[in-house]
Design a protein around this motif. Structure first.
Motif, PDB file in Angstrom:
ATOM      1  N   PHE A   1       0.837  -1.211   0.000  1.00 50.61           N
ATOM      2  CA  PHE A   1       0.000   0.000   0.000  1.00 50.61           C
ATOM      3  C   PHE A   1       0.866   1.253   0.000  1.00 50.61           C
ATOM      4  N   HIS A   2       0.737   2.019  -1.074  1.00 50.83           N
ATOM      5  CA  HIS A   2       1.440   3.298  -1.192  1.00 50.83           C
ATOM      6  C   HIS A   2       0.378   4.341  -1.549  1.00 50.83           C
ATOM      7  N   LYS A   3      -0.022   5.121  -0.550  1.00 47.84           N
ATOM      8  CA  LYS A   3      -1.187   5.989  -0.725  1.00 47.84           C
ATOM      9  C   LYS A   3      -1.028   7.006  -1.853  1.00 47.84           C
ATOM     10  N   GLY A   4       0.218   7.359  -2.184  1.00 49.46           N
ATOM     11  CA  GLY A   4       0.428   8.325  -3.258  1.00 49.46           C
ATOM     12  C   GLY A   4       0.202   7.767  -4.639  1.00 49.46           C
ATOM     13  N   SER A   5      -0.005   6.450  -4.738  1.00 45.94           N
ATOM     14  CA  SER A   5      -0.166   5.847  -6.062  1.00 45.94           C
ATOM     15  C   SER A   5      -1.378   4.920  -6.132  1.00 45.94           C
ATOM     16  N   VAL A   6      -2.385   5.204  -5.317  1.00 49.45           N
ATOM     17  CA  VAL A   6      -3.608   4.403  -5.364  1.00 49.45           C
ATOM     18  C   VAL A   6      -4.807   5.341  -5.360  1.00 49.45           C
ATOM     19  N   LEU A   7      -5.833   4.993  -6.101  1.00 47.84           N
ATOM     20  CA  LEU A   7      -7.051   5.783  -6.185  1.00 47.84           C
ATOM     21  C   LEU A   7      -8.233   4.910  -5.780  1.00 47.84           C
ATOM     22  N   TYR A   8      -8.944   5.340  -4.740  1.00 50.15           N
ATOM     23  CA  TYR A   8     -10.088   4.567  -4.275  1.00 50.15           C
ATOM     24  C   TYR A   8     -11.181   4.566  -5.344  1.00 50.15           C
ATOM     25  N   GLY A   9     -11.716   3.386  -5.619  1.00 46.97           N
ATOM     26  CA  GLY A   9     -12.800   3.249  -6.589  1.00 46.97           C
ATOM     27  C   GLY A   9     -12.333   3.058  -8.016  1.00 46.97           C
ATOM     28  N   ALA A  10     -11.016   3.166  -8.262  1.00 50.05           N
ATOM     29  CA  ALA A  10     -10.521   3.043  -9.646  1.00 50.05           C
ATOM     30  C   ALA A  10     -10.755   1.650 -10.204  1.00 50.05           C
ATOM     31  N   ASP A  11     -10.745   0.638  -9.333  1.00 50.15           N
ATOM     32  CA  ASP A  11     -10.984  -0.722  -9.818  1.00 50.15           C
ATOM     33  C   ASP A  11     -12.393  -0.868 -10.378  1.00 50.15           C
ATOM     34  N   LEU A  12     -13.350  -0.137  -9.797  1.00 48.37           N
ATOM     35  CA  LEU A  12     -14.730  -0.182 -10.279  1.00 48.37           C
ATOM     36  C   LEU A  12     -14.973   0.799 -11.416  1.00 48.37           C
ATOM     37  N   ALA A  13     -14.224   1.907 -11.420  1.00 51.27           N
ATOM     38  CA  ALA A  13     -14.492   2.984 -12.376  1.00 51.27           C
ATOM     39  C   ALA A  13     -13.674   2.894 -13.655  1.00 51.27           C
ATOM     40  N   LYS A  14     -12.630   2.081 -13.667  1.00 52.06           N
ATOM     41  CA  LYS A  14     -11.655   2.150 -14.770  1.00 52.06           C
ATOM     42  C   LYS A  14     -12.276   1.905 -16.142  1.00 52.06           C
ATOM     43  N   LYS A  15     -13.220   0.979 -16.241  1.00 55.59           N
ATOM     44  CA  LYS A  15     -13.807   0.701 -17.552  1.00 55.59           C
ATOM     45  C   LYS A  15     -14.641   1.871 -18.044  1.00 55.59           C
TER      46      LYS A  15
END
Length: 651
Positions: free
Chosen positions: A252-266
């Motif tokens: 976990f590196h908070k500067g390189s993760v976006l919450y919800g991106a796994d659901l929103a990416k498409k």
């Protein structure tokens, strides 16, 4: 590459080569890589995207699914699917194989002495991911427990149902000191991994839970693995921060993760849009309100690594359709956040916007009080980030006095001067003069140019390298130069989405006038941003408007005959031969959407003018005038809503 399995440490056991080959076979390289960046058809069976391993403006990262290989012509990195996972997640060869095997359903066997046995202890990353998956399941179960009632109440008060909590994996951490630690120990996880992953922390009597008495959101990476948690306090006697996040860890590196991106990416890839909100509930509220492109940072401000992720998901290159929309609270803190984002805007190629709710409501509260349509309207009412930053500065001054206008100019000029793209800087300088009411463009331009020159002398470039207007930038060699001012600079940016859109509309007006009809003839020349476009619009009006257009050849001949000079004649000729870039099956629908967007923009200007007049009126002293203007405002807002709905496809 299969040697990687043989070279694994003997103590840990070596993965059987046949299993490695099976993992490669069952791991579709385009699907695996597609979890991290948007890939588009490049012809010849190849796919292309923005390289995740170096910063680039246009895609040079190629994937060949038929051969199971990827290669970047920009940085020369390449390999197979295992190598990609190694590089993107900083894993050893064995860890990458284990991760792919878990997703592909391959049971790995490890060589131990003379025989083969299943490996009981995977690499650290695999262990931490498994521990986080188990923790997420535990927290979700606890939300349904009697103690989790306070968490369910919190969600219910914010308009979220049990199904919503389940969709996002929301859970509850009991107030006990070691509830999660005991649970995970019982599942066979070692204390060292719970501490390394941030699930627990060292106490005087051993490991204790990091999160206690809090509502829990699992944070997932782009591939859907849980890598951390965000926790919101629920009890008044909790003296910790309102939100507590997983600390930095191997996964976990908070500067390189976006919450919800796994659901929103498409949806981000499909719509070419990303909406950046501030919290976990805001992401949920947006998704549930029909804005499925919403994402949020996790306990940190929006930064360079987040930009790189979004650029890959958007395929942020030399096209003009993409949008990154920042939503901020309408208070002073939200405005400061928007101004911080201003510095990052010029790291994108695509357009950036700000959507601010005037009453200070965030998307979650907005959904509760005004419904889901209000959330969609918030996003639709976005302003270009540059415009928002400039207006935020000048609105603090008294524009009714000459002294106030001059003070606003001195405050806003540095903001305009900091715009790296020269053409865009010039356009906003002209807009600044209009917003301030100084009515002396040359005076304002001179002040901005002076500050921009100082910035350039201080080592800050005056244009965006590789961006619009810069060497190798988007549209170079295709859009052509804009008109020149007396200073030799373009007066507008042909790569600006609004300018490109109005050029598309003029192509239709010249090539297929029957698609537009009398509505086009009601749009004034002043509605066009680029002066050459306004000049063509005047020629069309002088020729009687598109309503009188006869045959195509005769219509173009008439326009050329009416052109006041060679420059306008040249542009009309270009508009007559340049293909209309319609992505729709229906040309008339595309034409209607383009026209609606221009009409919406013109209505927005009229609305802003009426609002400005209303702000200057005293409702008590000029009630009749105030009521008349207010009625005009309501009517204009209604017209704009209609145009916005019509023009959605032209975004």
């Amino acid at each position: 590459m299969s040697d990687g399995g043989i070279r694994l440490a003997a103590v840990a056991g070596r993965i059987r080569n046949e299993d490695i080959a099976l993992v490669r076979e069952r791991s579709s390289i385009d699907e695996v890589i597609g979890e991290y960046l948007q890939l588009r058809n490049a012809g010849g069976g190849n796919l292309k995207g923005l390289c995740p391993f170096h910063d680039e403006k246009s895609p040079s990262f190629n994937v060949t699914p038929s051969r199971g290989l990827w290669y970047c012509f920009g940085c020369s990195a390449g390999g197979d699917v295992i190598k990609f996972v190694q590089e993107i997640d900083h894993l050893s060869f064995g860890e990458a194989v284990e991760r792919l095997a878990a997703k592909a359903g391959v049971q790995l066997r490890y060589e131990d002495g003379g025989g083969y046995t299943p490996r009981q202890d995977g690499g650290q990353r695999a262990r931490l991911l498994e521990a986080h998956r188990a923790a997420a399941e535990y927290y979700a179960e606890m939300l349904a427990s009697p103690e989790g009632g306070i968490g369910r109440k919190f969600l219910s008060e914010r308009g979220f149902e049990a199904a919503d909590a389940q969709r996002y994996g929301v859970g509850f951490a009991p107030r006990e000191w070691e509830a999660l630690v005991r649970h995970l120990r019982g599942r066979g996880f070692a204390d060292r991994d719970l501490i390394a992953g941030g699930l627990a922390k060292e106490g005087r009597r051993g490991p204790m839970d990091r999160f206690r008495g809090r509502l829990i959101w699992p944070i997932r990476d782009l591939s859907g693995d849980v890598i951390g948690f965000g926790a919101r306090k629920l009890y008044d006697d909790d003296d910790g921060p309102k939100y507590l996040n997983t600390p930095e860890s191997p996964i976990f590196h908070k500067g390189s993760v976006l919450y919800g991106a796994d659901l929103a990416k498409k949806e981000i890839a499909r719509r070419r849009q990303a909406v950046v909100v501030e919290g976990y509930t805001d992401v949920m509220a947006c998704h549930l309100s029909g804005v499925p492109t919403a994402i949020a940072t996790c306990g940190t401000s929006f930064g360079d690594e987040h930009i790189k992720i979004l650029r890959r998901l958007l395929m942020d290159q030399d096209e003009f359709r993409g949008e990154v929309i920042f939503t901020f609270d309408g208070d002073s803190a939200g405005q400061r956040a928007a101004l911080r984002a201003f510095a990052d805007e010029q790291k994108f190629v695509t357009q950036t916007f700000v959507a601010v709710q005037p009453d200070g409501l965030d998307p979650c509260d907005l959904r509760i009080r005004h419904g889901e349509a209000a959330v969609r309207d918030l996003v639709a009412s976005r302003l270009p980030l540059f415009e928002f930053a400039i207006r935020s500065v000048i609105q603090e001054r008294d524009l009714d006095t000459a002294e106030g206008r001059l003070a606003a100019l001195d405050a806003a000029a540095p903001v305009v001067a900091s715009i790296k793209d020269r053409a865009l800087r010039q356009m906003y300088a002209v807009s600044l003069d209009r917003w301030l009411g100084i009515m002396d463009e040359q005076f304002v331009l001179s002040r901005v140019r002076e500050l921009a020159a100082r910035r350039s002398q201080n080592g800050r470039p005056g244009r965006r390298p590789g961006g619009p207007g810069g060497p190798g930038g988007p549209g170079q060699g295709t859009a052509g130069p804009g008109p020149r001012t007396d200073a030799g600079r373009p007066a507008f940016d042909l790569n600006d989405p609004e300018v490109r859109r109005e050029r598309e509309l003029l192509k239709v007006a010249v090539q297929r006038p029957a698609l537009l009809g009398p509505e086009f003839d009601q749009v004034p020349a002043a509605a066009f941003i680029a002066p050459p476009h306004a000049a063509v619009r005047e020629v069309i009006a002088g020729a009687g408007g598109v309503a009188v257009a006869a045959g195509a050849a005769q219509w173009v001949a008439l326009l050329l005959e009416r052109a006041p000079n060679d420059q306008v004649k040249e542009l009309i000729t270009r508009l007559g031969v340049d293909p209309v870039h319609s992505a729709h099956e229906s040309d008339d629908r595309y034409a209607g959407e383009l026209l609606a967007r221009i009409q919406e923009r013109q209505l927005t200007r009229l609305i802003n003018d009426v609002k400005s007049k209303l702000e200057r009126l005293n409702a008590a002293e000029a009630a009749e005038e105030y009521n008349r203007l207010f009625g005009d405002l309501v009517a204009l807002e209604q017209q704009r809503r209609v145009m916005r709905e019509r023009g959605l496809g032209a975004q």
